[in-house]
Design a protein around this motif. Structure first.
Motif: not given
Length: 334
Positions: A130-149
């Motif tokens: 239900r969330a748009p692309a920019k919100t989905q993209a926010a999950l890329f780093e945290v799901m793969e690398e277990k970190q937030i920049t």
């Protein structure tokens, strides 16, 4: 202490494990026992959720409303003594609502980072599509690398970190298709089916027996987060022969040359099958992987990573059916 249903008596074993998996098996049994107080059926979903926990993977749970997707994820989190947060995805959700944002501290005259709900151990994302692309993209780093920049600073998440996401495959209004890059970050995609008549009756019996109590109160915490981390270390030590590694690679490579598939699986899929098959072996009390473990892992790992050609999709062919054909075609190592 109760003995797990799938734990064979020692005298019947034809091999001696190099790794002691008895505590892991007992913990898995205790988790299932707690979930079965509330959840009727859904054995495959529960098994795959536990395997994902043990192999450090995220899970996408897909099914129509009312088939216990969200409640199962919540109850699983309750069985483990870890931090839990839930994020309801909506069309107006912003990346900062998930990751956090910098807030100006008047006393210190400087900006401070206020962490968002993603900073937890188990994160339930409800209705992820239900969330748009920019919100989905926010999950890329945290799901793969277990970190937030954020603002040039990297914030590590405390292990274990698992994302359990749900989505409804039927409803289209107000939803967005998940990007392939995000789908690839989920270890499993679990398709949750309707219960059969007997299970439906059992659901009603359990609901009637609740009376003034809640489903959540029925489930107890049975293991610690530190145990999950220790079990993951054990799973990584599970043996797998080279011919079985070749078996995994042959299956994945076949998805890239299959004429029914527009997009095949990436090397990340091979690694995912390897990790999941080790976890399946550990749950069975074995310190080595068999072809059956690989078969169990292959469909839930691959079905969301490949794309069926438009022509075959119009014919009603699904990615699961094509993957089953590939598994049948690839020779099993002897």
């Amino acid at each position: 202490m109760e003995t797990p249903n799938n734990a064979a008596p020692k005298e019947n074993l034809e091999f001696e494990n190099r790794i002691d998996l008895s505590e892991l098996q007992d913990s898995v049994f205790q988790i299932k026992k707690q979930l079965q107080k509330v959840i009727v059926g859904q054995k495959e979903m529960i098994d795959l959720l536990i395997v994902a926990l043990l192999s450090d993977g995220h899970v996408l749970i897909e099914g129509v409303p009312g088939v216990a997707k969200t409640i199962t994820a919540k109850l699983l989190a309750k069985t483990i003594a870890v931090d839990f947060s839930r994020i309801q995805f909506t069309p107006d959700l912003m990346p900062s609502d998930i990751l956090g944002t910098s807030v100006f501290n008047v006393k210190k005259s400087e900006f401070e980072f206020k962490k968002g709900p993603i900073f937890s151990n188990m994160v339930l994302i409800d209705e992820i599509n239900r969330a748009p692309a920019k919100t989905q993209a926010a999950l890329f780093e945290v799901m793969e690398e277990k970190q937030i920049t954020m603002d040039g600073t990297t914030y590590e998440l405390n292990p274990p970190f698992v994302v359990l996401a749900t989505q409804n495959p039927i409803e289209q209004e107000g939803t967005y298709r998940l990007p392939e890059a995000q789908l690839d970050r989920f270890l499993f995609k679990i398709n949750v089916a309707y219960p059969n008549a007997e299970e439906e009756f059992s659901i009603l019996l359990k609901e009637q027996a609740l009376e003034n109590t809640t489903k959540n109160s029925k489930v107890e915490t049975v293991i610690k987060g530190e145990q999950i981390i220790a079990y993951r270390s054990l799973v990584n030590q599970i043996k797998i022969e080279e011919n079985l590694l070749k078996y995994i690679s042959n299956i994945v490579v076949n998805t890239r040359s299959n004429s029914f598939l527009f997009l095949g699986a990436s090397p990340r899929a091979s690694i995912a099958i390897l990790g999941a098959s080790k976890a399946f072996a550990a749950i069975e009390g074995r310190d080595f992987v068999t072809p059956e473990d690989i078969k169990k892992a292959t469909i839930p790992v691959l079905q969301h990573r490949v794309i069926v050609t438009p022509e075959r999709e119009m014919e009603g062919l699904t990615s699961k059916q094509i993957i089953e054909q590939i598994i049948e075609a690839v020779e099993i190592p002897r």
